[in-house]
Design an enzyme around this catalytic site. Sequence first.
Site, mmCIF file in Angstrom:
data_model
loop_
_atom_site.group_PDB
_atom_site.id
_atom_site.type_symbol
_atom_site.label_atom_id
_atom_site.label_comp_id
_atom_site.label_asym_id
_atom_site.label_seq_id
_atom_site.Cartn_x
_atom_site.Cartn_y
_atom_site.Cartn_z
ATOM 1 N N ARG A 84 66.761 -8.734 72.394
ATOM 2 C CA ARG A 84 67.161 -7.472 73.029
ATOM 3 C C ARG A 84 65.944 -6.644 73.436
ATOM 4 O O ARG A 84 65.054 -7.136 74.090
ATOM 5 C CB ARG A 84 68.130 -6.738 72.114
ATOM 6 N N SER A 85 65.906 -5.378 73.023
ATOM 7 C CA SER A 85 64.862 -4.486 73.552
ATOM 8 C C SER A 85 63.470 -4.785 73.021
ATOM 9 O O SER A 85 62.488 -4.216 73.528
ATOM 10 C CB SER A 85 65.215 -3.028 73.266
ATOM 11 N N ALA A 86 63.339 -5.668 72.057
ATOM 12 C CA ALA A 86 61.987 -6.116 71.694
ATOM 13 C C ALA A 86 61.320 -6.793 72.883
ATOM 14 O O ALA A 86 60.092 -6.903 72.938
ATOM 15 C CB ALA A 86 62.036 -7.056 70.491
ATOM 16 N N LYS A 88 61.040 -5.470 75.695
ATOM 17 C CA LYS A 88 60.297 -4.442 76.433
ATOM 18 C C LYS A 88 58.807 -4.454 76.101
ATOM 19 O O LYS A 88 57.975 -4.160 76.958
ATOM 20 C CB LYS A 88 60.887 -3.058 76.137
#
Length: 404
Positions: A84-86, A88
């Site tokens: 997921r947002s890791a 980014k």
Amino acid sequence: MDVNGTVAEGFEPVRTAFRRNFETLGDRGAAVAVYRDGRKVVDLWGGAKNADEATGGSDGADGAVTGGTAGPAPWEHSTAQIVRSATKGVAAAVLLLLAQRGELDLDAPVGHYWPEFKARGKERALVRHVLAHRAGVPVLDRPLTPAEAADPDVTAAAVAAQTPAWDPGSDHGYHAQTYGWLTGELVRRVTGRSIGTWIAEEIAGPLGLDLWVGLPDAQAGRVGRVAPIEAPAADGGLRLRPKRAVAEAYADPSSLTRRAFGAITPQPDENDPAYRAAVLPASNGVATADGLARFYASLIGEVDGVRLFTPESVALARAEQSAGPDRVLVVHTRFGLGYMLHGSASPLLGDGSFGHPGRGGSLGFADPGSGIAFGYVTNGFRKSVTADPRAQALVRAVRTALGE
């Protein structure tokens, strides 16, 4: 619960905390890796890749399943997971590396590279505003379907046409999905390559990382390589209760919070091979714990002769750009250029740490002062966006191992 792998002398508290995550915090299948000064000191995995598949056993290099038995398939050292947002934090590294090479000016307007973006009052949005969640476009007036979200031409046009929610640069709010389309289009305009291809060729390849943004067919075809997202196991009484203001923001369809996380509607099936194959640098990176930790290790030092960031780029990554009430997450957040910084929303190892959590549990970060790089992945989804208790238990254990 069988915990597999090794820890270096002194890092035994991490093994203890990892085991307790299964016993008391409901972890189902997970892995954690830690590097110190470019050397791996923790490499642990355990649990199940899935809840109910009838075929267990090990997946070989050719994708064949061997030793199949009834029951859940065990998590293996090679098991990867959507983080997921890791993701980014990996996307941010691309922009900082382009700046390091002189190919991208962080203080230039986004419209210098992407002229269409200048529409509707976004002329003053800078590249650094994108990385620091200050660009003002965390939402889309019309959410995209999963198929549209995977089309870079569609996403670029949608973001460019969006009226900002605030004057770019004047405030900050987490760009949950649009961050990926912003960074991805900038990379495409500057290099002519997709950000997924750039990561594969310039980051994952040289470092030998099990990390992808846009899972290739060769990896997707390996049976059981990527663990499906699951609900966590029994949580031993743990209950995550968000603050009232946060709960209200998520419940309000008109809030920036709800709209930012709903920029793709309906919510895509993260276990769908088509979703994993898409290039969504805000949300669908796939990695092993070792891949995530090794990536961060290479930002702050050499790993087998490869170092990505110069000291100047490390300083940029962790120099505070945004701090205070987040207009999307409705909590106090701190961001450097593309990375969350140590704070109440995302406790890391210390004040010099920089990294990024993923909604549901995953976490990757580096701490230059101690030489630590950390990666944790899990298939036990929780609704928390930051400060997942399982990841935090492991971070505290690393701190204990360091004598802090």
